[in-house]
Design a protein around this motif. Structure first.
Motif, PDB file in Angstrom:
ATOM      1  N   CYS A   1      55.067  23.461  35.745  1.00  0.00           N
ATOM      2  CA  CYS A   1      56.072  24.412  35.271  1.00  0.00           C
ATOM      3  C   CYS A   1      57.399  23.728  34.984  1.00  0.00           C
ATOM      4  CB  CYS A   1      56.266  25.528  36.288  1.00  0.00           C
ATOM      5  SG  CYS A   1      54.854  26.655  36.350  1.00  0.00           S
TER       6      CYS A   1
ATOM      7  N   ARG B   1      66.147  31.366  44.013  1.00  0.00           N
ATOM      8  CA  ARG B   1      66.210  30.900  45.374  1.00  0.00           C
ATOM      9  C   ARG B   1      66.723  32.023  46.265  1.00  0.00           C
ATOM     10  NH1 ARG B   1      69.477  25.553  46.821  1.00  0.00           N
ATOM     11  NH2 ARG B   1      69.990  26.323  48.870  1.00  0.00           N
TER      12      ARG B   1
ATOM     13  N   SER C   1      54.740  30.092  34.517  1.00  0.00           N
ATOM     14  CA  SER C   1      56.016  29.403  34.751  1.00  0.00           C
ATOM     15  C   SER C   1      57.188  30.377  34.779  1.00  0.00           C
ATOM     16  CB  SER C   1      56.256  28.334  33.683  1.00  0.00           C
ATOM     17  OG  SER C   1      55.194  27.431  33.650  1.00  0.00           O
ATOM     18  N   LYS C   2      57.051  31.378  35.619  1.00  0.00           N
ATOM     19  CA  LYS C   2      58.124  32.363  35.749  1.00  0.00           C
ATOM     20  C   LYS C   2      59.369  31.696  36.308  1.00  0.00           C
ATOM     21  CE  LYS C   2      54.924  36.012  36.726  1.00  0.00           C
ATOM     22  NZ  LYS C   2      53.863  35.700  37.613  1.00  0.00           N
TER      23      LYS C   2
ATOM     24  N   TYR D   1      62.209  31.017  38.793  1.00  0.00           N
ATOM     25  CA  TYR D   1      62.242  31.215  40.236  1.00  0.00           C
ATOM     26  C   TYR D   1      63.691  31.403  40.667  1.00  0.00           C
ATOM     27  CZ  TYR D   1      63.398  26.250  40.094  1.00  0.00           C
ATOM     28  OH  TYR D   1      63.979  25.054  39.815  1.00  0.00           O
TER      29      TYR D   1
END
Length: 123
Positions: free
Chosen positions: A81, A117, A112-113, A115
């Motif tokens: 990703c 944190r 591959s969304k 992300y």
């Protein structure tokens, strides 16, 4: 059969056996000599293009690719990703360049969304 000079004429027998070995080797070499010939440059190029096409056919088969550039970017996004994000193809939906099933963890059709944190709650 006794070999050696002590048997008397043993050297002659060894020469006969060596000649038979040479004849067997010559027959074998003539039979398989066509495998030693190198491919012509054209034949080698066709073979390499065919191998590359076979390797790339399956990954490119399920993606709508309109140009060579799209194919290049799609293959550049294949490792993970992070690579897909680096070439600008993330997130990708199923059927678009940059979509690889290995990048779609929950199998919902989006690979591959982005992300986010999780920072958590601060008091």
């Amino acid at each position: 059969m006794v070999r050696g000079k002590a048997a008397g004429g043993g050297a002659h027998i060894l020469n006969i056996e060596a000649a038979a070995r040479r004849r067997r080797h010559r027959r074998w070499a003539e039979r398989w000599s066509h495998l030693k010939r190198p491919l012509s440059r054209f034949g080698f190029a066709v073979a390499m293009i065919s191998v590359v096409a076979l390797i790339l056919w399956k990954p490119l088969q399920s993606v709508r690719i309109s140009s060579i550039g799209d194919a290049f970017w799609h293959l550049a996004a294949s490792p993970n990703c992070t690579a897909a994000r680096a070439v600008g193809l993330a997130p990708a939906r199923r059927g678009q360049p940059g979509y690889w099933p290995s990048h779609d963890a929950d199998n919902d059709g989006i690979a591959s969304k982005p992300y986010f944190r999780y920072v958590g709650h601060r008091r």
